[in-house]
Design a protein around this motif. Structure first.
Motif, PDB file in Angstrom:
ATOM      1  N   LYS A  20       0.649  -1.080  -0.059  1.00 31.69           N
ATOM      2  CA  LYS A  20       0.028   0.075  -0.095  1.00 31.69           C
ATOM      3  C   LYS A  20       0.986   1.047  -0.009  1.00 31.69           C
ATOM      4  CE  LYS A  20      -4.038  -1.920   2.341  1.00 31.69           C
ATOM      5  NZ  LYS A  20      -5.113  -1.833   3.311  1.00 31.69           N
ATOM      6  N   GLU A  21       1.780   1.286  -0.724  1.00 27.76           N
ATOM      7  CA  GLU A  21       3.042   2.407  -0.742  1.00 27.76           C
ATOM      8  C   GLU A  21       2.126   3.586  -1.338  1.00 27.76           C
ATOM      9  OE1 GLU A  21       7.105   3.807  -3.007  1.00 27.76           O
ATOM     10  OE2 GLU A  21       6.488   1.628  -3.009  1.00 27.76           O
ATOM     11  N   ASP A  22       1.624   3.547  -2.402  1.00 29.12           N
ATOM     12  CA  ASP A  22       0.879   4.839  -2.943  1.00 29.12           C
ATOM     13  C   ASP A  22      -0.179   5.319  -1.970  1.00 29.12           C
ATOM     14  OD1 ASP A  22       2.048   4.874  -5.384  1.00 29.12           O
ATOM     15  OD2 ASP A  22       0.510   3.446  -6.495  1.00 29.12           O
ATOM     16  N   GLU A  23      -1.035   4.577  -1.255  1.00 26.54           N
ATOM     17  CA  GLU A  23      -1.983   4.978  -0.220  1.00 26.54           C
ATOM     18  C   GLU A  23      -1.126   5.684   0.849  1.00 26.54           C
ATOM     19  OE1 GLU A  23      -4.726   3.025   2.993  1.00 26.54           O
ATOM     20  OE2 GLU A  23      -5.140   2.265   0.786  1.00 26.54           O
ATOM     21  N   TRP A  24       0.086   5.118   1.350  1.00 25.54           N
ATOM     22  CA  TRP A  24       0.856   5.689   2.526  1.00 25.54           C
ATOM     23  C   TRP A  24       1.375   7.062   2.225  1.00 25.54           C
ATOM     24  CZ3 TRP A  24       6.386   5.596   3.242  1.00 25.54           C
ATOM     25  CH2 TRP A  24       6.817   5.879   4.190  1.00 25.54           C
ATOM     26  N   LEU A  25       1.983   7.148   0.762  1.00 24.90           N
ATOM     27  CA  LEU A  25       2.501   8.291   0.403  1.00 24.90           C
ATOM     28  C   LEU A  25       1.685   9.368   0.034  1.00 24.90           C
ATOM     29  CD1 LEU A  25       5.158   6.761  -2.423  1.00 24.90           C
ATOM     30  CD2 LEU A  25       5.574   7.941  -0.215  1.00 24.90           C
ATOM     31  N   GLY A  26       0.392   8.831  -0.147  1.00 23.26           N
ATOM     32  CA  GLY A  26      -0.579   9.992  -0.390  1.00 23.26           C
ATOM     33  C   GLY A  26      -0.967  10.540   0.915  1.00 23.26           C
ATOM     34  N   LYS A  27      -0.770   9.860   2.190  1.00 27.84           N
ATOM     35  CA  LYS A  27      -1.384  10.213   3.011  1.00 27.84           C
ATOM     36  C   LYS A  27      -0.403  11.031   3.733  1.00 27.84           C
ATOM     37  CE  LYS A  27      -1.625   7.026   6.653  1.00 27.84           C
ATOM     38  NZ  LYS A  27      -1.863   6.141   7.674  1.00 27.84           N
ATOM     39  N   LEU A  28       0.906  10.787   3.655  1.00 24.49           N
ATOM     40  CA  LEU A  28       1.995  11.410   3.942  1.00 24.49           C
ATOM     41  C   LEU A  28       1.707  13.047   3.179  1.00 24.49           C
ATOM     42  CD1 LEU A  28       5.117   9.251   4.419  1.00 24.49           C
ATOM     43  CD2 LEU A  28       3.657  10.328   6.195  1.00 24.49           C
ATOM     44  N   GLN A  29       1.512  12.865   1.878  1.00 27.43           N
ATOM     45  CA  GLN A  29       1.633  13.909   0.939  1.00 27.43           C
ATOM     46  C   GLN A  29       0.676  15.154   1.430  1.00 27.43           C
ATOM     47  OE1 GLN A  29       0.465  12.934  -3.000  1.00 27.43           O
ATOM     48  NE2 GLN A  29       0.197  15.048  -3.629  1.00 27.43           N
ATOM     49  N   GLN A  30      -0.603  14.556   1.712  1.00 27.01           N
ATOM     50  CA  GLN A  30      -1.579  15.287   2.400  1.00 27.01           C
ATOM     51  C   GLN A  30      -1.197  16.087   3.697  1.00 27.01           C
ATOM     52  OE1 GLN A  30      -5.251  13.008   2.403  1.00 27.01           O
ATOM     53  NE2 GLN A  30      -5.892  13.913   0.925  1.00 27.01           N
ATOM     54  N   LYS A  31      -0.566  15.309   4.479  1.00 24.94           N
ATOM     55  CA  LYS A  31      -0.365  15.702   5.960  1.00 24.94           C
ATOM     56  C   LYS A  31       0.773  16.772   5.966  1.00 24.94           C
ATOM     57  CE  LYS A  31      -0.328  14.944  10.676  1.00 24.94           C
ATOM     58  NZ  LYS A  31      -1.209  14.170  11.471  1.00 24.94           N
ATOM     59  N   LEU A  32       1.741  16.666   5.028  1.00 27.25           N
ATOM     60  CA  LEU A  32       3.072  17.475   4.791  1.00 27.25           C
ATOM     61  C   LEU A  32       2.668  18.676   3.870  1.00 27.25           C
ATOM     62  CD1 LEU A  32       5.636  14.893   4.877  1.00 27.25           C
ATOM     63  CD2 LEU A  32       4.875  16.044   6.792  1.00 27.25           C
ATOM     64  N   GLY A  33       1.670  18.646   3.098  1.00 27.04           N
ATOM     65  CA  GLY A  33       1.180  19.591   2.007  1.00 27.04           C
ATOM     66  C   GLY A  33       2.490  19.592   1.049  1.00 27.04           C
ATOM     67  N   LYS A  34       3.077  18.480   0.610  1.00 26.48           N
ATOM     68  CA  LYS A  34       3.926  18.457  -0.358  1.00 26.48           C
ATOM     69  C   LYS A  34       3.609  17.408  -1.717  1.00 26.48           C
ATOM     70  CE  LYS A  34       7.912  19.111   2.511  1.00 26.48           C
ATOM     71  NZ  LYS A  34       8.461  20.452   1.694  1.00 26.48           N
ATOM     72  N   ALA A  35       4.024  17.644  -2.661  1.00 25.29           N
ATOM     73  CA  ALA A  35       3.981  16.904  -3.890  1.00 25.29           C
ATOM     74  C   ALA A  35       4.474  15.434  -3.655  1.00 25.29           C
ATOM     75  CB  ALA A  35       4.702  17.453  -5.185  1.00 25.29           C
ATOM     76  N   LYS A  36       3.854  14.440  -4.288  1.00 20.77           N
ATOM     77  CA  LYS A  36       4.235  12.819  -3.828  1.00 20.77           C
ATOM     78  C   LYS A  36       5.873  12.822  -4.527  1.00 20.77           C
ATOM     79  CE  LYS A  36       2.884   8.391  -5.375  1.00 20.77           C
ATOM     80  NZ  LYS A  36       1.999   7.733  -5.849  1.00 20.77           N
ATOM     81  N   HIS A  37       6.248  13.331  -5.410  1.00 20.20           N
ATOM     82  CA  HIS A  37       7.730  13.240  -5.724  1.00 20.20           C
ATOM     83  C   HIS A  37       8.623  13.954  -4.805  1.00 20.20           C
ATOM     84  CE1 HIS A  37       7.335  17.365  -7.489  1.00 20.20           C
ATOM     85  NE2 HIS A  37       8.687  17.437  -7.528  1.00 20.20           N
ATOM     86  N   GLU A  38       8.178  15.012  -4.010  1.00 24.18           N
ATOM     87  CA  GLU A  38       8.765  15.603  -2.935  1.00 24.18           C
ATOM     88  C   GLU A  38       9.038  14.854  -1.688  1.00 24.18           C
ATOM     89  OE1 GLU A  38       8.170  20.391  -3.238  1.00 24.18           O
ATOM     90  OE2 GLU A  38       6.556  19.103  -2.881  1.00 24.18           O
ATOM     91  N   VAL A  39       7.664  14.208  -1.445  1.00 18.58           N
ATOM     92  CA  VAL A  39       7.824  13.141  -0.216  1.00 18.58           C
ATOM     93  C   VAL A  39       8.779  12.067  -0.502  1.00 18.58           C
ATOM     94  CG1 VAL A  39       6.275  11.525   1.198  1.00 18.58           C
ATOM     95  CG2 VAL A  39       5.464  13.907   0.482  1.00 18.58           C
ATOM     96  N   LYS A  40       8.802  11.321  -1.819  1.00 20.07           N
ATOM     97  CA  LYS A  40       9.578  10.299  -2.171  1.00 20.07           C
ATOM     98  C   LYS A  40      10.901  10.811  -2.021  1.00 20.07           C
ATOM     99  CE  LYS A  40       7.614   6.937  -5.038  1.00 20.07           C
ATOM    100  NZ  LYS A  40       7.350   6.489  -6.335  1.00 20.07           N
TER     101      LYS A  40
END
Length: 63
Positions: free
Chosen positions: A37-57
């Motif tokens: 569930k990596e995409d779901e987890w990254l999406g949750k972090l993306q929302q929480k941090l207010g960053k783009a998915k590539h920035e979180v990665k």
């Protein structure tokens, strides 16, 4: 648990600590990763941090 599992768990705990240091608003629930569930987890972090998915990665890869 064998030695490899202990090492992996220790590495993940170290990474979670670094993530919490970087963003104090992250909770253990935010950092709970379910295999497959990596995409779901990254999406949750993306929302929480207010960053783009590539920035979180990129941030996670830099830890």
């Amino acid at each position: 648990m064998n030695e490899t599992e202990y090492r992996a768990r220790g590495n993940w705990n170290e990474m979670k600590g670094k993530m919490k240091q970087g963003y104090g608003q992250l909770t253990d629930d935010d950092l709970t990763y379910d295999e497959g569930k990596e995409d779901e987890w990254l999406g949750k972090l993306q929302q929480k941090l207010g960053k783009a998915k590539h920035e979180v990665k990129e941030w996670i890869d830099s830890l």
